[in-house]
Design a protein around this motif. Structure first.
Motif, short mmCIF file in Angstrom:
data_model
loop_
_atom_site.label_atom_id
_atom_site.label_comp_id
_atom_site.label_asym_id
_atom_site.label_seq_id
_atom_site.Cartn_x
_atom_site.Cartn_y
_atom_site.Cartn_z
N ARG A 40 -1.54 9.17 2.58
CA ARG A 40 -1.62 8.42 3.83
C ARG A 40 -0.93 7.07 3.72
O ARG A 40 -0.20 6.65 4.61
CB ARG A 40 -3.11 8.23 4.14
CG ARG A 40 -3.40 7.71 5.49
CD ARG A 40 -4.92 7.54 5.63
NE ARG A 40 -5.17 6.36 6.38
CZ ARG A 40 -5.12 6.31 7.72
NH1 ARG A 40 -4.90 7.39 8.40
NH2 ARG A 40 -5.31 5.19 8.35
N LEU A 41 -1.16 6.36 2.61
CA LEU A 41 -0.53 5.05 2.42
C LEU A 41 0.83 5.17 1.76
O LEU A 41 1.58 4.21 1.68
CB LEU A 41 -1.43 4.14 1.58
CG LEU A 41 -2.77 3.74 2.19
CD1 LEU A 41 -3.62 2.98 1.17
CD2 LEU A 41 -2.53 2.85 3.40
N ASP A 42 1.12 6.36 1.24
CA ASP A 42 2.38 6.62 0.56
C ASP A 42 2.57 5.75 -0.69
O ASP A 42 3.66 5.29 -0.98
CB ASP A 42 3.55 6.43 1.54
CG ASP A 42 4.84 6.99 0.98
OD1 ASP A 42 4.78 7.91 0.17
OD2 ASP A 42 5.92 6.49 1.36
N TYR A 85 18.19 0.74 1.23
CA TYR A 85 16.87 0.11 1.23
C TYR A 85 15.80 1.17 0.99
O TYR A 85 14.87 0.97 0.22
CB TYR A 85 16.62 -0.57 2.58
CG TYR A 85 17.55 -1.72 2.87
CD1 TYR A 85 17.76 -2.74 1.94
CD2 TYR A 85 18.23 -1.80 4.09
CE1 TYR A 85 18.60 -3.80 2.22
CE2 TYR A 85 19.07 -2.88 4.38
CZ TYR A 85 19.24 -3.87 3.44
OH TYR A 85 20.07 -4.91 3.72
N ASP A 86 15.91 2.30 1.68
CA ASP A 86 14.93 3.38 1.56
C ASP A 86 14.62 3.78 0.13
O ASP A 86 13.54 4.30 -0.16
CB ASP A 86 15.49 4.66 2.21
CG ASP A 86 15.37 4.61 3.69
OD1 ASP A 86 14.99 3.56 4.21
OD2 ASP A 86 15.66 5.64 4.32
N GLN A 128 8.15 -3.16 3.77
CA GLN A 128 8.75 -1.83 3.81
C GLN A 128 10.09 -1.89 3.08
O GLN A 128 10.77 -2.90 3.10
CB GLN A 128 9.07 -1.43 5.26
CG GLN A 128 7.88 -1.20 6.13
CD GLN A 128 8.31 -0.83 7.55
OE1 GLN A 128 7.89 -1.45 8.50
NE2 GLN A 128 9.18 0.17 7.69
N TYR A 129 10.47 -0.75 2.51
CA TYR A 129 11.79 -0.66 1.90
C TYR A 129 12.87 -1.04 2.90
O TYR A 129 13.81 -1.77 2.59
CB TYR A 129 12.04 0.76 1.39
CG TYR A 129 11.11 1.20 0.29
CD1 TYR A 129 10.91 0.41 -0.83
CD2 TYR A 129 10.43 2.40 0.37
CE1 TYR A 129 10.06 0.81 -1.85
CE2 TYR A 129 9.58 2.82 -0.65
CZ TYR A 129 9.39 2.02 -1.76
OH TYR A 129 8.56 2.42 -2.75
N LEU A 159 6.62 -1.62 -2.19
CA LEU A 159 5.63 -1.68 -1.12
C LEU A 159 4.44 -2.51 -1.60
O LEU A 159 4.12 -2.50 -2.78
CB LEU A 159 5.13 -0.27 -0.79
CG LEU A 159 6.18 0.73 -0.33
CD1 LEU A 159 5.52 2.07 -0.03
CD2 LEU A 159 6.92 0.22 0.88
N PRO A 160 3.75 -3.21 -0.69
CA PRO A 160 2.55 -3.95 -1.09
C PRO A 160 1.52 -3.00 -1.72
O PRO A 160 1.23 -1.95 -1.14
CB PRO A 160 2.02 -4.51 0.24
CG PRO A 160 3.20 -4.56 1.15
CD PRO A 160 4.05 -3.38 0.74
#
Lengths: 323, 323, 323, 323, 323, 323
Positions: D313-315, E264-265, F263-264, F271-272
């Motif tokens: 869910r949070l990836d 970025y991804d 976000q990327y 990611l945080p």
């Protein structure tokens, strides 16, 4: 006419010019005051440049047509990062005394040498049936002639005759040199795929005058046209050799062509599903991107900044260096 | 063997069964304890069902093969929303006394009637050259035979022989009925496009035993195969009529086939760029989605909830109603 | 004033014109030299055209206002694919002698016939409670009057009074004709949903003068406004019939309206979750896209190319044909 | 029954247990061998836990139903990151001697205190008409009762009665404290929006037994239900005060509710278009995300790793710290 | 113990085995019945295999720990496409008589030869300051030792010591060979970038026992760690040479590392903005994808199909060929 | 020179002006007729405005350079939503008699007060090692001086010296006030993260003259520069205190900086993954978005509409209100 020709690639912001060019396209447009002006696309072998002529009439411009050679007088200026000519006089001139070579944009490299390099790599394929198929393409003179003159794309600035051949030969050379580093890739198939991947562009684009897409090119695209060309040549090679061409090899070749854009988003109806297909896609991508970066840096006329202007296509600026 | 055949579609959770089916697929698998079990895919004309048989040996299972008719004994159970059979005995039976019709999954509608409807619509096309091309397809008996037996897709549950024909005839009927509401769409072209859009599935799928993709299907896909089929028939019609088939019509037909998935993401190498192409895409989409919704609601065996289970494919639950 | 009126739809590039139009919008803008010019949006019943007048003063332009009828003198020109008028004189004229019908853009079809068709389909619904609800809408004269005059959207070019009604009636006709092909779809509900899906546009847009969005339209949107309208009419029908309207039917209708854009991305807060909802979404989509393709091809003033200009909205060019 | 109650939140992997719980859900399922087992969802005021009982019969399980209090005997185990009970005996017990408070999951904070805090903030609004509207909600006892007992969401693990109230009061407190840092945001409107944004959940979810979505919740959603509730209360306040409620204020409130998910993707039919709407969206997001991070770290039963398990869910995994 | 060692890579489905492995990880888990089983991850120099032992107790398993050498007895089986061992006995054995080389997974190529090749390419850089910086890395023995033993990634199956070195040397060779085809790319910088791009993995992963991410690796990542390492070595080389390292060269190197994921991804905080950066990204991508395709085809144990199983990671099946 | 200075923020459409500004940028451009015009970017302490001067020569403009103070005469006009000056005369003036404060754009708040507030919050951190690290930053006068003068971004319109400090102090205040509502967030770490998150902008941007990105800023970015700055100060604090700074705290701080874009896609390489990191990201986002909304509404010069013009950046219009 000037003694020493002033080529497009040598023009400078601010110079006055009087020279002969090939008129590629001619449009009359109205400005906001309903006055007409001429937008003329002109070229010589080194490049393409736009000319603008203010306050013209339909009658006076009726004497010139796309395809003519025209002598223009005017002043060169930099406008939004590109050079253009503000034309003050334009007249048609007879083509008799002109050297056609001066007006044909061509590859910077020698076409016949590139063709030799291509043939030598393809005839070095050691799968006899695949080599025979390659020969069927190579002996089709009309096809190879078109292939040698095709640009790599239609965008005016970097489209030049021979551009496709240059790209294909560079890819083929790369595939050849790194073959032993990737023994799991069938070099025979990869070389054939490099040759075939963009071959459909010969019918996708019209490149005699200005470079444009054909109706077939827009409705079907060079990937599927490429498959049609493979089907035609497979039929030919079967007639010539009197034996069936291996079904799986034909499928693998078609798959190489159909999947070489690598993603559905980029118009490939199939994702690469063989080692050769993924290799072809990434080689093609490497060459295109490195080429585009280098060209954007070289072509930037602005010398004040360490950076090129923002390119919406690349979604970034490029670093030209501080030194 | 039972007197009255017990069909797949009539089986109930909890019943014991002894019946003959066609064995579509047979796999031996090991569980976590390294014991073997049989996973048998079986069918009759009404559907497909999986059977599981625990603790089997390779030897005992060597006597049966995919394609055999087998008599099984077991108990039907609902497992994760689907019925399956826990098999306690499985034996091969001779096919001699069996009625092949019992094991052929077919369209719920009469195939020959559907074919007549299809032919009548296509022969009603009033552009003579396009009609001649359609005739070239219609007189190809092998092709039309395959076309009549093709499923609409390979997914086991809803794949049945004749499914493609049903889909195409329903689309054709819809296109026909709404023709006058959209005078800007060329109904002739649209009817031809409806017929051709999925025709390549005849080679994309193998549908004699279980339904699977062919190598050609996976490497090339039914869109490009469809273009190859058009090329073949255009060559035939030119021979038959001794006159060239109109280039633009051929391009428009190929474009209809190549663009009918509507987006690059869905494997179309070209976006729809004609009114007929965008119409075909949306009709196809309408039929597929409405059909899938209706089927998901009908097939849901769970009667406690107003909602179907969440479908990852549709990314939602469907409302079955509170009444 | 000219004897025979020169309508917007008949204007030609290059002609001089002296005619009366309805002034829809009036803006004074400064050019780069700080000189003022007038940008006037004008219309008659056949279309909308922009007029530009150079070097005006605030004072001289104070005599005309949006909503006035104005007589203009000027020259028509093609500018970036659209016609405009370079105005040399503009004066207000009295409305007394003018025929209002000349300035009202209306549907090309007869509004009252369309309304009859709509009513007849809705009154043919055989679920009595649903039919009563429909009657509550149909007897609301203000609402039906607005509905008949609403455009399908606010974009100046193709917005005309009656456009929404045309779209809804075409959808309703389509839903009606194909009903028997999809027995799993409840035609009653679908017809009601077709009627209601865009009804909120009556409050989302102001369409008396120029077409614009209302504050409510932008903050709430026609989907949620549509739900509010259903709530109001359900309350009315319950009063009228003195019995409760079925809860599930009301939910299904609201769901049809809220989900008809089909995806979250397009502003639907719910995905379609019933067969009727998915059917409505795809019918709406089919009609919108086929209409837009056909219109883009028809409206393209450029006759030199087989292709329309690139449309950023559609992300493609459209093929107009080579013949 | 044990002397000291053993609560769900205190259960340990490996312990044997004999305790009374409220049976929230009861399902009989078949395993791959067609043997039935019971899947029981049970709760007390501290949490929810699943119980599994192997090899049961429909008959023996007929004596218990969802809603009953049941005494179970079994062994607690950790299975895929969650605790469950392997049940060996389950029997219905009379509710008479049980304390209902033991089985009601509630907010960890005092509901009436939270309600007081909410009321005090809303009655502190100094726009009299907006405050009157808030009063209309606050005096609706059924509504406020439901609101106080609603969970923040339906997911079994962290759903508890009072969860929504806790969330709303925390947001309101935050909005209040930072008001002077953002003078451009209208604190009155923002406080009202905080109160209303999730109010539709009262009808979106059924939270008497287990927490589930209602049909209305799934077909319409709490955003649009919230708008319906505002419409009802605006009508009430107009009756009470005998003056019209300001149209713009009502639109702004509805917009706050409809846009608070912030993006079309998350089911908002409108993007936030006022300072209050964007503020509400980000406050809501801040609270939800910080809460979810903190809870995922706290609830992770695994003590060997510095990281939580990967959360799809949070990836991502979350860092619990090395100390 | 067997006379000839039975290596992981030679194990066959169905064979019984008695052999010594290094225990990499040991977990006790409960099945649905709350019975414990052992999940043991074991390896030798040729690969990694999981072992399962049913019905164990915590006590009996307390005698073995991760890091021990263990002798196991069991049966090999294919389970969901991977081999595993059903263990019936497991005991710790003394390491004294074992050859450590038997348990160290290593590159299939000779590490010292690869290191020589790497050094020779880096010392061939003809920019003296850049070469000095490279020397600072090469003389850091701890670093180079870690670098030689690092896997290319942490995924159990294809992670082996030396994998990173193999990847880097193959990239460096490719960059070297095609240098003259792309004169616009600075080969010196590109070779340095190839060396540095993944160097941060030395701290991102712990690869002594099983391969896992470090806290630093997960919180910061190998791109930023790589920048930190460049900063450290630039400080060193400035001390050693007593002159400042060129600022622009350092920036270009850091940019190469930070942008090499290309988007970025994929976790690059900067897009490639120099010709070398885009070249590095695409070389890295080419190598990774071609390698993954080839490996997926080679490793597929299933010989019945022309296709590998569907790979969710690649989002496709791969064609292994019909011959 | 006028007696009372006429500031940029007070200029009105239509007024004539004669005033001294600081020349930030000077460009000579050619229009379509190849005539040169001057584009001058000028500022005073209240804002930035563009000036255009037609028909200039390179010679006449050689006397002024970016950095000069210039006196201009001209007329203010609104052009596409922004004010500009049509300049009729421009001359360099000596700086001697000018008050530098008149030309320095600064924060609307008192910088030294903001700095005090920042220091007081950071020195209130009760983890002694973290507080010592903060002190190392605070005593670096050059750094704090730059930090106090940095704009929040480079976009001309809202960039002013002190903007970054304002943003950071507002975030810090917010973090402080809501600390007790989120006990699971470590306020010490969060306050330090608020201070550090954008600190790298001090090297990412050059803000002495016009605000531009540095090469380092574009190639590396303020996130990674921020990590480099933490590394430097950690080394300093270890020297100062003669004890190692806790590794985990340093990692957590670097992670806060690297992940704060959330976000990327927005350039965060991570990611945080901690409660503080997700809190920081959302606070930053809240402040940026609320600020941008409020500013867009305030700055809209158009008073006719309830709505701002469509903002491509925000992908929406904003509601300014009907009252």
């Amino acid at each position: 006419m000037t003694m020493t020709r002033r080529y497009v690639q040598d023009l400078q912001d601010g110079e006055t010019i009087e020279e002969v060019f090939l008129l590629v396209d001619k449009q009359l447009r109205a400005n906001r005051n309903a006055d007409l002006y001429l937008l003329a696309t002109m070229r010589d072998k080194t490049g393409i440049i736009n000319g603008l002529m203010w306050n013209v009439s339909e009658e006076s411009m009726a004497q010139i047509s796309a395809g003519d050679h025209v002598q223009i007088k005017g002043k060169v200026q930099l406008y939004q990062g590109s050079l253009q000519v503000i034309v003050t006089r334009i007249t048609k001139v007879a083509s008799d005394n002109l050297d056609p070579e001066d007006f044909q944009p061509t590859s910077s490299q020698n076409v016949s040498e590139l063709l030799e390099q291509l043939k030598s790599r393809l005839l070095g394929i050691d799968d006899p049936q695949l080599r025979s198929l390659m020969e069927c393409f190579l002996i089709d003179e009309d096809l190879m002639d078109s292939f040698s003159r095709a640009p790599a794309g239609v965008k005016a600035h970097h489209a030049y005759q021979g551009g496709l051949l240059e790209h294909v030969v560079r890819l083929m050379e790369m595939a050849w040199r790194i073959g032993d580093l990737y023994p799991e890739v069938d070099t025979n198939l990869l070389l054939a795929g490099v040759f075939l991947h963009d071959l459909g562009k010969v019918r996708e684009m019209a490149f005699e005058g200005a470079f444009t897409y054909t109706d077939e090119g827009q409705l079907i695209g060079h990937l599927v046209i490429g498959v049609e060309m493979i089907n035609e040549k497979v039929a030919e090679v079967e007639k010539l050799t009197n034996e069936p061409f291996p079904v799986e090899t034909a499928l693998r070749l078609k798959h190489l062509v159909l999947s070489h854009h690598g993603q559905y988003d980029y118009g490939s109806p199939k994702l690469p599903m063989t080692p050769e297909a993924i290799a072809l896609h990434h080689l093609d991508n490497f060459d295109a991107k490195v080429h585009e970066f280098a060209r954007s840096i070289e072509d930037d006329p602005n010398t004040d900044s360490h950076w090129t202007p923002f390119s919406p296509r690349l979604d970034r600026k490029l670093f030209k260096g501080a030194n």
